[in-house]
Write a protein that holds these residues in place. Structure first.
Motif, PDB file in Angstrom:
ATOM      1  N   MET A   1       0.842  -1.180   0.000  1.00  0.00           N
ATOM      2  CA  MET A   1       0.000   0.000   0.000  1.00  0.00           C
ATOM      3  C   MET A   1       0.887   1.243   0.000  1.00  0.00           C
ATOM      4  SD  MET A   1      -2.801   1.221   2.837  1.00  0.00           S
ATOM      5  CE  MET A   1      -4.368   0.910   2.083  1.00  0.00           C
ATOM      6  N   ASN A   2       0.531   2.184  -0.803  1.00  0.00           N
ATOM      7  CA  ASN A   2       1.233   3.467  -0.880  1.00  0.00           C
ATOM      8  C   ASN A   2       1.027   4.223   0.437  1.00  0.00           C
ATOM      9  OD1 ASN A   2       1.967   6.130  -1.357  1.00  0.00           O
ATOM     10  ND2 ASN A   2       1.180   6.116  -3.451  1.00  0.00           N
ATOM     11  N   PRO A   3       2.100   4.763   1.072  1.00  0.00           N
ATOM     12  CA  PRO A   3       1.936   5.496   2.337  1.00  0.00           C
ATOM     13  C   PRO A   3       0.941   6.654   2.225  1.00  0.00           C
ATOM     14  CG  PRO A   3       4.261   5.117   1.897  1.00  0.00           C
ATOM     15  CD  PRO A   3       3.507   4.654   0.690  1.00  0.00           C
ATOM     16  N   ALA A   4       0.836   7.281   1.066  1.00  0.00           N
ATOM     17  CA  ALA A   4      -0.118   8.382   0.906  1.00  0.00           C
ATOM     18  C   ALA A   4      -1.550   7.896   1.053  1.00  0.00           C
ATOM     19  CB  ALA A   4       0.070   9.057  -0.458  1.00  0.00           C
ATOM     20  N   ASP A   5      -1.808   6.612   0.706  1.00  0.00           N
ATOM     21  CA  ASP A   5      -3.151   6.066   0.834  1.00  0.00           C
ATOM     22  C   ASP A   5      -3.553   5.860   2.289  1.00  0.00           C
ATOM     23  OD1 ASP A   5      -3.465   6.022  -1.904  1.00  0.00           O
ATOM     24  OD2 ASP A   5      -2.744   3.962  -2.095  1.00  0.00           O
ATOM     25  N   ARG A   6      -2.570   5.758   3.192  1.00  0.00           N
ATOM     26  CA  ARG A   6      -2.864   5.601   4.615  1.00  0.00           C
ATOM     27  C   ARG A   6      -3.060   6.942   5.308  1.00  0.00           C
ATOM     28  NH1 ARG A   6       1.368   1.577   4.254  1.00  0.00           N
ATOM     29  NH2 ARG A   6       2.770   3.188   4.986  1.00  0.00           N
ATOM     30  N   ALA A   7      -2.650   8.020   4.665  1.00  0.00           N
ATOM     31  CA  ALA A   7      -2.785   9.349   5.259  1.00  0.00           C
ATOM     32  C   ALA A   7      -4.259   9.720   5.331  1.00  0.00           C
ATOM     33  CB  ALA A   7      -2.039  10.380   4.407  1.00  0.00           C
ATOM     34  N   PRO A   8      -4.634  10.565   6.314  1.00  0.00           N
ATOM     35  CA  PRO A   8      -6.014  11.048   6.338  1.00  0.00           C
ATOM     36  C   PRO A   8      -6.360  11.676   4.999  1.00  0.00           C
ATOM     37  CG  PRO A   8      -4.832  11.750   8.304  1.00  0.00           C
ATOM     38  CD  PRO A   8      -3.825  11.124   7.380  1.00  0.00           C
ATOM     39  N   ALA A   9      -7.608  11.515   4.589  1.00  0.00           N
ATOM     40  CA  ALA A   9      -8.043  11.994   3.275  1.00  0.00           C
ATOM     41  C   ALA A   9      -7.714  13.465   3.070  1.00  0.00           C
ATOM     42  CB  ALA A   9      -9.534  11.754   3.098  1.00  0.00           C
TER      43      ALA A   9
ATOM     44  N   ARG B   1      -4.261  14.249   1.669  1.00  0.00           N
ATOM     45  CA  ARG B   1      -3.887  13.695   0.375  1.00  0.00           C
ATOM     46  C   ARG B   1      -3.986  14.710  -0.752  1.00  0.00           C
ATOM     47  NH1 ARG B   1      -7.684   8.700   0.705  1.00  0.00           N
ATOM     48  NH2 ARG B   1      -7.005   7.972   2.711  1.00  0.00           N
ATOM     49  N   HIS B   2      -4.647  15.806  -0.541  1.00  0.00           N
ATOM     50  CA  HIS B   2      -4.914  16.760  -1.606  1.00  0.00           C
ATOM     51  C   HIS B   2      -4.089  18.031  -1.415  1.00  0.00           C
ATOM     52  CE1 HIS B   2      -8.302  14.233  -2.666  1.00  0.00           C
ATOM     53  NE2 HIS B   2      -8.706  14.290  -1.422  1.00  0.00           N
ATOM     54  N   ALA B   3      -3.083  18.233  -2.256  1.00  0.00           N
ATOM     55  CA  ALA B   3      -2.350  19.498  -2.241  1.00  0.00           C
ATOM     56  C   ALA B   3      -3.258  20.530  -2.902  1.00  0.00           C
ATOM     57  CB  ALA B   3      -1.047  19.358  -3.001  1.00  0.00           C
TER      58      ALA B   3
ATOM     59  N   ARG C   1     -12.001  19.383  -3.447  1.00  0.00           N
ATOM     60  CA  ARG C   1     -11.758  17.986  -3.046  1.00  0.00           C
ATOM     61  C   ARG C   1     -11.275  17.904  -1.602  1.00  0.00           C
ATOM     62  NH1 ARG C   1     -10.070  17.398  -8.500  1.00  0.00           N
ATOM     63  NH2 ARG C   1      -7.882  17.726  -7.986  1.00  0.00           N
ATOM     64  N   HIS C   2     -10.374  18.816  -1.229  1.00  0.00           N
ATOM     65  CA  HIS C   2      -9.853  18.851   0.138  1.00  0.00           C
ATOM     66  C   HIS C   2     -10.985  19.067   1.145  1.00  0.00           C
ATOM     67  CE1 HIS C   2      -7.020  19.737   3.382  1.00  0.00           C
ATOM     68  NE2 HIS C   2      -7.756  20.795   3.649  1.00  0.00           N
ATOM     69  N   VAL C   3     -11.842  20.035   0.874  1.00  0.00           N
ATOM     70  CA  VAL C   3     -12.955  20.325   1.786  1.00  0.00           C
ATOM     71  C   VAL C   3     -13.940  19.156   1.819  1.00  0.00           C
ATOM     72  CG1 VAL C   3     -14.930  21.854   2.171  1.00  0.00           C
ATOM     73  CG2 VAL C   3     -12.682  22.817   1.657  1.00  0.00           C
ATOM     74  N   GLY C   4     -14.211  18.553   0.679  1.00  0.00           N
ATOM     75  CA  GLY C   4     -15.079  17.371   0.654  1.00  0.00           C
ATOM     76  C   GLY C   4     -14.517  16.241   1.502  1.00  0.00           C
ATOM     77  N   ALA C   5     -13.200  16.029   1.416  1.00  0.00           N
ATOM     78  CA  ALA C   5     -12.547  15.001   2.234  1.00  0.00           C
ATOM     79  C   ALA C   5     -12.662  15.327   3.720  1.00  0.00           C
ATOM     80  CB  ALA C   5     -11.082  14.852   1.829  1.00  0.00           C
ATOM     81  N   LEU C   6     -12.503  16.601   4.077  1.00  0.00           N
ATOM     82  CA  LEU C   6     -12.654  17.007   5.480  1.00  0.00           C
ATOM     83  C   LEU C   6     -14.066  16.721   5.988  1.00  0.00           C
ATOM     84  CD1 LEU C   6     -10.780  20.428   5.700  1.00  0.00           C
ATOM     85  CD2 LEU C   6     -10.160  18.293   6.841  1.00  0.00           C
ATOM     86  N   LEU C   7     -15.070  17.029   5.178  1.00  0.00           N
ATOM     87  CA  LEU C   7     -16.457  16.765   5.579  1.00  0.00           C
ATOM     88  C   LEU C   7     -16.669  15.274   5.810  1.00  0.00           C
ATOM     89  CD1 LEU C   7     -18.471  19.168   3.240  1.00  0.00           C
ATOM     90  CD2 LEU C   7     -17.964  19.477   5.673  1.00  0.00           C
ATOM     91  N   ARG C   8     -16.126  14.447   4.922  1.00  0.00           N
ATOM     92  CA  ARG C   8     -16.263  12.991   5.098  1.00  0.00           C
ATOM     93  C   ARG C   8     -15.548  12.520   6.357  1.00  0.00           C
ATOM     94  NH1 ARG C   8     -15.808  13.615  -0.278  1.00  0.00           N
ATOM     95  NH2 ARG C   8     -13.580  13.151  -0.376  1.00  0.00           N
ATOM     96  N   GLU C   9     -14.318  13.011   6.585  1.00  0.00           N
ATOM     97  CA  GLU C   9     -13.547  12.617   7.772  1.00  0.00           C
ATOM     98  C   GLU C   9     -14.269  12.956   9.064  1.00  0.00           C
ATOM     99  OE1 GLU C   9      -9.608  14.189   7.965  1.00  0.00           O
ATOM    100  OE2 GLU C   9      -9.002  13.176   6.132  1.00  0.00           O
TER     101      GLU C   9
ATOM    102  N   GLY D   1      -2.321  37.493  -7.211  1.00  0.00           N
ATOM    103  CA  GLY D   1      -0.925  37.157  -7.446  1.00  0.00           C
ATOM    104  C   GLY D   1      -0.577  35.709  -7.169  1.00  0.00           C
ATOM    105  N   GLY D   2      -1.578  34.873  -7.028  1.00  0.00           N
ATOM    106  CA  GLY D   2      -1.344  33.444  -6.818  1.00  0.00           C
ATOM    107  C   GLY D   2      -1.767  32.970  -5.446  1.00  0.00           C
ATOM    108  N   LEU D   3      -2.133  31.713  -5.361  1.00  0.00           N
ATOM    109  CA  LEU D   3      -2.542  31.080  -4.115  1.00  0.00           C
ATOM    110  C   LEU D   3      -1.311  30.779  -3.285  1.00  0.00           C
ATOM    111  CD1 LEU D   3      -4.904  29.833  -2.484  1.00  0.00           C
ATOM    112  CD2 LEU D   3      -4.446  27.696  -3.712  1.00  0.00           C
ATOM    113  N   ALA D   4      -1.242  31.318  -2.071  1.00  0.00           N
ATOM    114  CA  ALA D   4      -0.083  31.120  -1.195  1.00  0.00           C
ATOM    115  C   ALA D   4      -0.402  30.233   0.005  1.00  0.00           C
ATOM    116  CB  ALA D   4       0.440  32.472  -0.711  1.00  0.00           C
ATOM    117  N   GLY D   5      -1.683  29.944   0.234  1.00  0.00           N
ATOM    118  CA  GLY D   5      -2.049  29.087   1.351  1.00  0.00           C
ATOM    119  C   GLY D   5      -3.543  28.859   1.394  1.00  0.00           C
ATOM    120  N   PHE D   6      -3.928  27.704   1.913  1.00  0.00           N
ATOM    121  CA  PHE D   6      -5.344  27.352   2.047  1.00  0.00           C
ATOM    122  C   PHE D   6      -5.514  26.511   3.290  1.00  0.00           C
ATOM    123  CE2 PHE D   6      -8.958  24.541   1.539  1.00  0.00           C
ATOM    124  CZ  PHE D   6      -9.952  25.405   1.107  1.00  0.00           C
ATOM    125  N   ASP D   7      -6.503  26.866   4.103  1.00  0.00           N
ATOM    126  CA  ASP D   7      -6.798  26.084   5.289  1.00  0.00           C
ATOM    127  C   ASP D   7      -8.302  26.014   5.468  1.00  0.00           C
ATOM    128  OD1 ASP D   7      -5.975  24.631   7.670  1.00  0.00           O
ATOM    129  OD2 ASP D   7      -6.809  26.327   8.777  1.00  0.00           O
TER     130      ASP D   7
END
Length: 137
Positions: free
Chosen positions: A1-9, A12-14, A23-31, A62-68
């Motif tokens: 199994m790929n270690p990234a597949d074991r990481a919380p959902a 997994r999404h940069a 996708r990141h927010v959808g994964a957070l809602l599922r988690e 001027g570009g995305l510098a961070g997302f939380d």
């Protein structure tokens, strides 16, 4: 199994685009078990705000510098950082949709209407962080 597949959902999404942010927010809602107990309309509103904030950072900031994203009992807190010190012209507006269409201008009214607690913080190292809360109840 790929270690990234074991990481919380959510880890997994940069986040580099509006699509990966959604996708990141959808994964957070599922988690957090929020996907099933939240109305589909509330999730659509949340994903629209995510898309608009990230797209604005890329196109106008001027570009995305961070997302939380942080899931709470009442909704999701978002923080989007870009590379521009300039606050959007209509950031603290009424949320009124423009009467004329000039290829853009609908995003901020939607963000204002669908979120709460909008703040814009200038970052010491340059750029700014836009924070909002999107209710899910």
């Amino acid at each position: 199994m790929n270690p990234a597949d074991r990481a919380p959902a959510a880890t997994r999404h940069a986040v580099t685009s509006a699509a990966t942010a959604r996708r990141h927010v959808g994964a957070l809602l599922r988690e957090h078990g929020r996907e099933g107990d939240t109305s589909p309309d509330a999730v659509i509103d949340l994903l629209l705000v995510v898309s608009e904030l990230v797209t604005n950072a890329i196109r106008h900031g001027g570009g995305l510098a961070g997302f939380d994203a942080t899931v709470t009992d009442a909704g999701v807190r978002l923080a989007v950082r870009d590379n521009s010190d300039v606050a959007p012209v209509h950031a603290y507006g009424t949320g009124e949709i423009p009467r004329t269409h000039r290829l853009n201008g609908y995003g901020w009214p939607l963000i204002i209407r669908l979120s709460r607690g909008l703040t814009i913080e200038r970052c010491p190292e340059g750029g700014k962080t836009i924070r909002v809360f999107v209710p899910l109840i």
